[in-house]
Design a protein around this motif. Structure first.
Motif, PDB file in Angstrom:
ATOM      1  N   THR A 144       2.338 -13.877  89.749  1.00 29.87           N
ATOM      2  CA  THR A 144       2.145 -13.069  88.545  1.00 29.87           C
ATOM      3  C   THR A 144       0.654 -13.052  88.195  1.00 29.87           C
ATOM      4  O   THR A 144      -0.173 -13.450  89.000  1.00 29.87           O
ATOM      5  CB  THR A 144       2.974 -13.653  87.384  1.00 29.87           C
ATOM      6  OG1 THR A 144       2.685 -15.047  87.315  1.00 29.87           O
ATOM      7  CG2 THR A 144       4.454 -13.455  87.608  1.00 29.87           C
ATOM      8  N   GLY A 145       0.341 -12.613  87.008  1.00 31.50           N
ATOM      9  CA  GLY A 145      -1.066 -12.469  86.614  1.00 31.50           C
ATOM     10  C   GLY A 145      -1.466 -11.018  86.773  1.00 31.50           C
ATOM     11  O   GLY A 145      -0.686 -10.204  87.302  1.00 31.50           O
ATOM     12  N   SER A 146      -2.654 -10.682  86.358  1.00 33.87           N
ATOM     13  CA  SER A 146      -3.077  -9.279  86.450  1.00 33.87           C
ATOM     14  C   SER A 146      -3.490  -8.908  87.874  1.00 33.87           C
ATOM     15  O   SER A 146      -3.383  -7.757  88.284  1.00 33.87           O
ATOM     16  CB  SER A 146      -4.210  -8.982  85.465  1.00 33.87           C
ATOM     17  OG  SER A 146      -5.047 -10.091  85.350  1.00 33.87           O
ATOM     18  N   THR A 147      -3.944  -9.908  88.646  1.00 34.08           N
ATOM     19  CA  THR A 147      -4.475  -9.620  89.978  1.00 34.08           C
ATOM     20  C   THR A 147      -3.476  -8.949  90.925  1.00 34.08           C
ATOM     21  O   THR A 147      -3.854  -8.014  91.623  1.00 34.08           O
ATOM     22  CB  THR A 147      -5.026 -10.921  90.608  1.00 34.08           C
ATOM     23  OG1 THR A 147      -5.878 -11.544  89.651  1.00 34.08           O
ATOM     24  CG2 THR A 147      -5.808 -10.646  91.859  1.00 34.08           C
ATOM     25  N   LEU A 172       6.165 -18.060  92.349  1.00 39.35           N
ATOM     26  CA  LEU A 172       5.447 -19.329  92.263  1.00 39.35           C
ATOM     27  C   LEU A 172       5.797 -20.167  91.050  1.00 39.35           C
ATOM     28  O   LEU A 172       5.886 -21.391  91.148  1.00 39.35           O
ATOM     29  CB  LEU A 172       3.939 -19.033  92.123  1.00 39.35           C
ATOM     30  CG  LEU A 172       3.140 -18.682  93.344  1.00 39.35           C
ATOM     31  CD1 LEU A 172       1.768 -18.191  92.901  1.00 39.35           C
ATOM     32  CD2 LEU A 172       2.987 -19.917  94.217  1.00 39.35           C
ATOM     33  N   ASP A 173       5.932 -19.490  89.893  1.00 31.51           N
ATOM     34  CA  ASP A 173       5.966 -20.300  88.676  1.00 31.51           C
ATOM     35  C   ASP A 173       6.633 -19.581  87.518  1.00 31.51           C
ATOM     36  O   ASP A 173       6.925 -18.375  87.602  1.00 31.51           O
ATOM     37  CB  ASP A 173       4.545 -20.754  88.297  1.00 31.51           C
ATOM     38  CG  ASP A 173       3.514 -19.626  88.355  1.00 31.51           C
ATOM     39  OD1 ASP A 173       3.921 -18.456  88.414  1.00 31.51           O
ATOM     40  OD2 ASP A 173       2.317 -19.927  88.332  1.00 31.51           O
ATOM     41  N   ILE A 190      -5.751 -16.791  91.644  1.00 34.53           N
ATOM     42  CA  ILE A 190      -6.434 -18.068  91.426  1.00 34.53           C
ATOM     43  C   ILE A 190      -6.849 -18.142  89.962  1.00 34.53           C
ATOM     44  O   ILE A 190      -7.330 -17.161  89.393  1.00 34.53           O
ATOM     45  CB  ILE A 190      -7.636 -18.229  92.398  1.00 34.53           C
ATOM     46  CG1 ILE A 190      -8.287 -19.604  92.253  1.00 34.53           C
ATOM     47  CG2 ILE A 190      -8.657 -17.110  92.224  1.00 34.53           C
ATOM     48  CD1 ILE A 190      -9.294 -19.933  93.373  1.00 34.53           C
ATOM     49  N   GLY A 191      -6.609 -19.291  89.353  1.00 36.63           N
ATOM     50  CA  GLY A 191      -7.058 -19.474  87.967  1.00 36.63           C
ATOM     51  C   GLY A 191      -8.552 -19.754  87.952  1.00 36.63           C
ATOM     52  O   GLY A 191      -9.138 -20.140  88.972  1.00 36.63           O
ATOM     53  N   HIS A 233      -6.763 -23.211  89.875  1.00 39.60           N
ATOM     54  CA  HIS A 233      -5.327 -23.439  90.059  1.00 39.60           C
ATOM     55  C   HIS A 233      -4.686 -22.353  90.918  1.00 39.60           C
ATOM     56  O   HIS A 233      -5.116 -21.208  90.926  1.00 39.60           O
ATOM     57  CB  HIS A 233      -4.573 -23.663  88.740  1.00 39.60           C
ATOM     58  CG  HIS A 233      -4.344 -22.481  87.860  1.00 39.60           C
ATOM     59  ND1 HIS A 233      -4.431 -22.542  86.490  1.00 39.60           N
ATOM     60  CD2 HIS A 233      -4.007 -21.201  88.141  1.00 39.60           C
ATOM     61  CE1 HIS A 233      -4.145 -21.366  85.976  1.00 39.60           C
ATOM     62  NE2 HIS A 233      -3.885 -20.531  86.957  1.00 39.60           N
ATOM     63  N   GLY A 281      -0.699 -20.959  91.675  1.00 38.15           N
ATOM     64  CA  GLY A 281       0.525 -21.106  90.898  1.00 38.15           C
ATOM     65  C   GLY A 281       0.068 -21.665  89.560  1.00 38.15           C
ATOM     66  O   GLY A 281      -0.914 -21.198  88.992  1.00 38.15           O
ATOM     67  N   PHE A 282       0.731 -22.711  89.096  1.00 44.51           N
ATOM     68  CA  PHE A 282       0.240 -23.402  87.899  1.00 44.51           C
ATOM     69  C   PHE A 282      -0.169 -24.816  88.276  1.00 44.51           C
ATOM     70  O   PHE A 282      -0.095 -25.734  87.463  1.00 44.51           O
ATOM     71  CB  PHE A 282       1.305 -23.411  86.803  1.00 44.51           C
ATOM     72  CG  PHE A 282       1.172 -22.305  85.800  1.00 44.51           C
ATOM     73  CD1 PHE A 282      -0.057 -21.951  85.267  1.00 44.51           C
ATOM     74  CD2 PHE A 282       2.300 -21.614  85.360  1.00 44.51           C
ATOM     75  CE1 PHE A 282      -0.171 -20.935  84.324  1.00 44.51           C
ATOM     76  CE2 PHE A 282       2.195 -20.601  84.418  1.00 44.51           C
ATOM     77  CZ  PHE A 282       0.954 -20.258  83.898  1.00 44.51           C
ATOM     78  N   THR A 317      -6.367 -22.959  80.783  1.00 46.07           N
ATOM     79  CA  THR A 317      -5.344 -22.022  81.260  1.00 46.07           C
ATOM     80  C   THR A 317      -4.610 -21.383  80.089  1.00 46.07           C
ATOM     81  O   THR A 317      -4.356 -20.174  80.076  1.00 46.07           O
ATOM     82  CB  THR A 317      -4.347 -22.767  82.176  1.00 46.07           C
ATOM     83  OG1 THR A 317      -5.057 -23.230  83.328  1.00 46.07           O
ATOM     84  CG2 THR A 317      -3.200 -21.877  82.607  1.00 46.07           C
ATOM     85  N   ASN A 359      -4.583 -17.386  79.216  1.00 48.08           N
ATOM     86  CA  ASN A 359      -3.347 -16.613  79.172  1.00 48.08           C
ATOM     87  C   ASN A 359      -2.937 -16.202  77.752  1.00 48.08           C
ATOM     88  O   ASN A 359      -1.948 -15.490  77.583  1.00 48.08           O
ATOM     89  CB  ASN A 359      -2.214 -17.395  79.855  1.00 48.08           C
ATOM     90  CG  ASN A 359      -2.450 -17.488  81.361  1.00 48.08           C
ATOM     91  OD1 ASN A 359      -3.449 -16.972  81.870  1.00 48.08           O
ATOM     92  ND2 ASN A 359      -1.557 -18.130  82.076  1.00 48.08           N
TER      93      ASN A 359
END
Ligand code: GLP
Length: 239
Positions: free
Chosen positions: A35-38, A65-66, A131-132, A136, A138-139, A159, A163
Motif C-alpha cells: 500500500t502507500g501512494s507509491t 504486506l501489512d 519504502i518508508g 521501513h 512493510g511496517f 511513520t 501517515n
C-alpha cells in the motif's frame, strides 16, 4: 540489485510488463502487494492491462504486506479497504484469493496462520515494496530483526506522522500494525521496490550503498538474489 532510474509513469509501465509476463507463464502466481501512494501508478497500469484483456488475475493469489492494528477492514483507512478500492475491485482476482493481515486479531496464532497461508500457496513469486522515509519495508521499522516473520509492530512516531495525512488527526493513526516480517519478504522469489521523490533519497542511498544493518530495514535487500529498484531521478539523487 538491479537499479532502474526513470519516471514514475515509465516505472509503472515497465513493472506492469513484468506482471504480465509472470501471469502468462504462471497463471496462479502468488503476488505480494503493498500500500502507500507509491504503488498506485502500477495498480493503474495493471487495471488498464486487465481492461484491455492483456492480463488476467483469475487464478492469481495475493498477500499484502501489512495492516493497521485495530482497524476494521471496512475502515476507509484500512489497507484492506485501500486494496479493494485501488486494485481488487477493478481486476478479476477472486476476493477469496486476496489476503491482507487481519488488523483486528493480533494473536500469535493469527501471525502464524498468515505465514502458513503463504507457505500453503507455494510462497510469494513477486513481492512489491515501497519504502518508508526511515527505511521501513512493510511496517518493519528500524531495528526489526532480519529473521522476523509476520508480527505485530509498534509504529514509530515518524511513520505515524508520515501517515497522518490520511487520517483526520494524528491521534487517529493506529499505534500498532501487523506486518509480514523481513524474513517473509526475503523469502519471495523476486522483489520490486519503488521509491519516488526527494524525501526517499537519503534512505535509498543508505539501503543500496550502506552496510546491511537492522537500523535500515531495506538494506537487507542487498542480499536478495532478485531485486529490482525503480527509482525516479529525485529518489536516486544520492546514488
Ligand atoms: C506505509 C506502508 C509501507 C509503504 C510506506 C511508504 O508506511 N506500510 O508499505 O512503503 O508507507 O508510503 P508511500 O509510498 O506513500 O511513500
Amino acid at each position: 540489485m538491479k537499479l532502474i532510474v526513470t519516471t514514475k509513469e515509465d516505472a509503472a509501465k515497465q513493472a506492469a510488463e513484468l506482471y504480465r509476463a509472470l501471469l502468462r507463464q504462471k497463471q496462479n502466481a502468488v503476488l505480494g502487494f503493498a500500500t502507500g501512494s507509491t504503488p498506485l501508478a502500477l495498480y493503474t497500469e495493471l487495471i488498464r492491462a486487465y481492461q484491455k484483456g492483456e492480463i488476467s488475475f483469475q487464478h492469481a493469489v495475493s498477500f499484502n504486506l501489512d495492516e493497521y492494528a485495530g482497524l476494521d477492514e471496512n475502515h476507509p483507512q484500512s489497507y484492506r479497504a485501500f486494496m479493494n478500492k485501488n486494485l481488487f475491485s477493478r481486476i478479476d482476482i477472486p476476493m477469496e484469493h486476496t489476503h491482507v493481515p487481519n488488523g483486528k486479531d493480533t494473536s500469535a496464532e493469527q501471525m502464524d496462520a498468515y505465514e502458513a497461508m503463504i507457505r500453503a500457496a507455494g510462497g510469494i513469486d513477486l513481492q512489491l515494496l515501497g519504502i518508508g522515509q526511515n527505511g521501513h519495508i512493510g511496517f518493519n521499522e528500524p531495528g526489526t530483526p532480519f529473521d522476523s516473520t509476520t508480527h505485530v509492530v509498534r509504529l514509530s512516531q515518524s511513520t505515524r506522522n508520515a501517515n497522518a495525512r490520511f487520517f483526520s488527526s494524528i491521534d487517529e493513526v493506529p499505534k500498532e500494525a501487523v506486518s509480514m516480517g523481513i524474513k517473509t519478504v526475503m523469502n519471495a522469489r523476486a522483489i520490486l521496490l519503488f521509491a519516488q521523490g526527494a524525501s526517499k533519497a537519503k534512505v535509498v542511498a543508505a539501503a543500496v550503498n550502506g552496510p546491511v544493518a537492522e537500523k535500515v530495514p531495506a538494506s537487507i535487500l542487498q542480499l536478495h538474489p532478485d531485486v529490482t529498484l525503480y527509482l525516479d531521478p529525485e529518489a536516486a539523487k544520492y546514488l
